[in-house]
Design a protein around this motif. Sequence first.
Motif, PDB file in Angstrom:
ATOM      1  N   GLU A 117      -0.555 -36.757-108.168  1.00  9.37           N
ATOM      2  CA  GLU A 117      -1.051 -37.691-107.167  1.00  9.37           C
ATOM      3  C   GLU A 117      -2.145 -37.010-106.364  1.00  9.37           C
ATOM      4  N   LYS A 118      -2.898 -37.821-105.635  1.00  7.46           N
ATOM      5  CA  LYS A 118      -4.010 -37.298-104.824  1.00  7.46           C
ATOM      6  C   LYS A 118      -3.529 -36.236-103.830  1.00  7.46           C
ATOM      7  N   GLU A 119      -2.253 -36.365-103.400  1.00  2.00           N
ATOM      8  CA  GLU A 119      -1.691 -35.445-102.395  1.00  2.00           C
ATOM      9  C   GLU A 119      -1.589 -34.011-102.910  1.00  2.00           C
ATOM     10  N   ALA A 120      -1.602 -33.834-104.235  1.00  2.00           N
ATOM     11  CA  ALA A 120      -1.498 -32.481-104.792  1.00  2.00           C
ATOM     12  C   ALA A 120      -2.797 -31.700-104.606  1.00  2.00           C
ATOM     13  N   PHE A 121      -3.853 -32.408-104.206  1.00  2.00           N
ATOM     14  CA  PHE A 121      -5.175 -31.782-104.151  1.00  2.00           C
ATOM     15  C   PHE A 121      -5.645 -31.562-102.722  1.00  2.00           C
ATOM     16  N   VAL A 122      -6.656 -30.753-102.586  1.00  2.00           N
ATOM     17  CA  VAL A 122      -7.203 -30.482-101.254  1.00  2.00           C
ATOM     18  C   VAL A 122      -7.700 -31.793-100.641  1.00  2.00           C
ATOM     19  N   ASP A 123      -7.710 -31.819 -99.301  1.00  2.00           N
ATOM     20  CA  ASP A 123      -8.153 -33.031 -98.609  1.00  2.00           C
ATOM     21  C   ASP A 123      -9.634 -33.285 -98.874  1.00  2.00           C
ATOM     22  N   GLY A 124      -9.997 -34.531 -98.769  1.00  2.00           N
ATOM     23  CA  GLY A 124     -11.420 -34.876 -98.815  1.00  2.00           C
ATOM     24  C   GLY A 124     -11.972 -35.137-100.201  1.00  2.00           C
ATOM     25  N   ILE A 125     -11.095 -35.134-101.229  1.00  2.00           N
ATOM     26  CA  ILE A 125     -11.633 -35.428-102.555  1.00  2.00           C
ATOM     27  C   ILE A 125     -11.700 -36.942-102.766  1.00  2.00           C
ATOM     28  N   GLU A 126     -12.587 -37.297-103.658  1.00  2.00           N
ATOM     29  CA  GLU A 126     -12.690 -38.686-104.071  1.00  2.00           C
ATOM     30  C   GLU A 126     -12.047 -38.724-105.451  1.00  2.00           C
ATOM     31  N   VAL A 127     -11.318 -39.802-105.758  1.00  2.00           N
ATOM     32  CA  VAL A 127     -10.741 -39.908-107.095  1.00  2.00           C
ATOM     33  C   VAL A 127     -11.470 -41.019-107.828  1.00  2.00           C
ATOM     34  N   GLY A 128     -11.898 -40.700-109.039  1.00  2.00           N
ATOM     35  CA  GLY A 128     -12.660 -41.705-109.766  1.00  2.00           C
ATOM     36  C   GLY A 128     -12.680 -41.429-111.245  1.00  2.00           C
ATOM     37  N   GLY A 129     -13.340 -42.287-111.957  1.00  2.00           N
ATOM     38  CA  GLY A 129     -13.459 -42.135-113.396  1.00  2.00           C
ATOM     39  C   GLY A 129     -14.812 -41.573-113.775  1.00  2.00           C
ATOM     40  N   ALA A 130     -15.067 -41.549-115.051  1.00  2.00           N
ATOM     41  CA  ALA A 130     -16.301 -40.975-115.569  1.00  2.00           C
ATOM     42  C   ALA A 130     -17.543 -41.636-114.977  1.00  2.00           C
ATOM     43  N   VAL A 131     -17.443 -42.947-114.759  1.00  2.00           N
ATOM     44  CA  VAL A 131     -18.624 -43.665-114.267  1.00  2.00           C
ATOM     45  C   VAL A 131     -18.984 -43.249-112.840  1.00  2.00           C
ATOM     46  N   THR A 132     -17.948 -42.915-112.044  1.00  2.00           N
ATOM     47  CA  THR A 132     -18.201 -42.452-110.676  1.00  2.00           C
ATOM     48  C   THR A 132     -19.101 -41.213-110.709  1.00  2.00           C
ATOM     49  N   PHE A 133     -18.785 -40.315-111.644  1.00  2.00           N
ATOM     50  CA  PHE A 133     -19.603 -39.113-111.775  1.00  2.00           C
ATOM     51  C   PHE A 133     -20.977 -39.441-112.356  1.00  2.00           C
ATOM     52  N   LEU A 134     -20.985 -40.262-113.390  1.00  2.00           N
ATOM     53  CA  LEU A 134     -22.251 -40.586-114.056  1.00  2.00           C
ATOM     54  C   LEU A 134     -23.238 -41.265-113.111  1.00  2.00           C
ATOM     55  N   GLU A 135     -22.695 -42.038-112.197  1.00  2.00           N
ATOM     56  CA  GLU A 135     -23.568 -42.720-111.256  1.00  2.00           C
ATOM     57  C   GLU A 135     -24.318 -41.706-110.393  1.00  2.00           C
ATOM     58  N   PHE A 136     -23.607 -40.660-109.997  1.00  2.00           N
ATOM     59  CA  PHE A 136     -24.246 -39.593-109.227  1.00  2.00           C
ATOM     60  C   PHE A 136     -25.197 -38.800-110.117  1.00  2.00           C
ATOM     61  N   ALA A 137     -24.748 -38.545-111.359  1.00  2.00           N
ATOM     62  CA  ALA A 137     -25.492 -37.633-112.242  1.00  2.00           C
ATOM     63  C   ALA A 137     -26.743 -38.260-112.859  1.00  2.00           C
ATOM     64  N   LYS A 138     -26.825 -39.563-112.825  1.00  2.00           N
ATOM     65  CA  LYS A 138     -27.907 -40.202-113.596  1.00  2.00           C
ATOM     66  C   LYS A 138     -29.309 -39.800-113.125  1.00  2.00           C
ATOM     67  N   ASP A 139     -29.456 -39.514-111.843  1.00  2.00           N
ATOM     68  CA  ASP A 139     -30.776 -39.070-111.403  1.00  2.00           C
ATOM     69  C   ASP A 139     -30.719 -37.638-110.821  1.00  2.00           C
ATOM     70  N   ALA A 140     -29.760 -36.864-111.335  1.00  2.00           N
ATOM     71  CA  ALA A 140     -29.648 -35.475-110.882  1.00  2.00           C
ATOM     72  C   ALA A 140     -30.782 -34.647-111.466  1.00  2.00           C
ATOM     73  N   ASP A 141     -31.189 -33.628-110.707  1.00  2.00           N
ATOM     74  CA  ASP A 141     -32.252 -32.740-111.188  1.00  2.00           C
ATOM     75  C   ASP A 141     -31.685 -31.649-112.071  1.00  2.00           C
ATOM     76  N   VAL A 142     -30.430 -31.292-111.797  1.00  2.00           N
ATOM     77  CA  VAL A 142     -29.763 -30.243-112.573  1.00  2.00           C
ATOM     78  C   VAL A 142     -28.367 -30.734-112.906  1.00  2.00           C
ATOM     79  N   THR A 143     -27.963 -30.608-114.146  1.00  2.00           N
ATOM     80  CA  THR A 143     -26.596 -30.949-114.549  1.00  2.00           C
ATOM     81  C   THR A 143     -25.982 -29.758-115.269  1.00  2.00           C
ATOM     82  N   LEU A 144     -24.796 -29.383-114.840  1.00  2.00           N
ATOM     83  CA  LEU A 144     -24.158 -28.192-115.397  1.00  2.00           C
ATOM     84  C   LEU A 144     -22.734 -28.508-115.826  1.00  2.00           C
ATOM     85  N   THR A 145     -22.291 -27.863-116.876  1.00  2.00           N
ATOM     86  CA  THR A 145     -20.918 -28.048-117.322  1.00  2.00           C
ATOM     87  C   THR A 145     -20.238 -26.698-117.452  1.00  2.00           C
ATOM     88  N   PHE A 146     -19.068 -26.587-116.837  1.00  2.00           N
ATOM     89  CA  PHE A 146     -18.308 -25.338-116.930  1.00  2.00           C
ATOM     90  C   PHE A 146     -16.922 -25.619-117.483  1.00  2.00           C
TER      91      PHE A 146
END
Lengths: 75, 132
Positions: free
Chosen positions: B103-132
């Motif tokens: 559950e969200k409570e297992a994680f540090v405060d202040g996180i947003e929970v979302g799916g792939a599209v939530t990230f892609l929406e941010f990443a679509k006009d990113a200048d740098v994209t990194l994967t670790f």
Amino acid sequence: MNADKLLDAQGLACPMPIVKTKKAMNDMETGQVLEIHATDKGAKADLAAWSRSGGHELVQSIEENGVFKFWIKKG
Amino acid sequence: MTNKKVAIIASNGGLFDAYKVFNIATAAAATDQEVAIFFTFEGLNLINKEANQQLAMPEGKEHFAEGFTKANVPPIPELLAMAQEMDVKFIGCQMTMDVMGLEKEAFVDGIEVGGAVTFLEFAKDADVTLTF
């Protein structure tokens, strides 16, 4: 060289010297100079790059007894 | 000056992975870049309140522990807090959380929970994209 503020970042590893520099700069006015002392060897290239990308001027950098000293003028 | 955007995917959960992610994220944030990290699969360990206190070294690399202490590298929770203080956005992967029964409570405060599209929406006009 005269500085308006001194930041001691000695003993700190990457990325802390940059993070601390950013925080110190936040409280300064344009044209003021921040003096930074660091021992992280990576800080030399990083602070130069940080200054460039933020529009600040790295006025001077020297190494003295293993301590890297930088003077950055806020842009 | 317009801010550059950095989009990071964290999909591995070891100590080395955590440093790669949070060092780049905090350095980018300190250079006035807008940063979002999508934590997925084992990457969720990095923002798990309990797990991120004791992330494992890769097998056979445990001897680097001494190097971390000697180099005065900050602990992961400290780097994480610094990233949040500089407004780095954390997105936890909903699907992975469901799979792992977390559950969200297992994680540090202040996180947003979302799916792939939530990230892609941010990443679509990113200048740098990194994967670790």
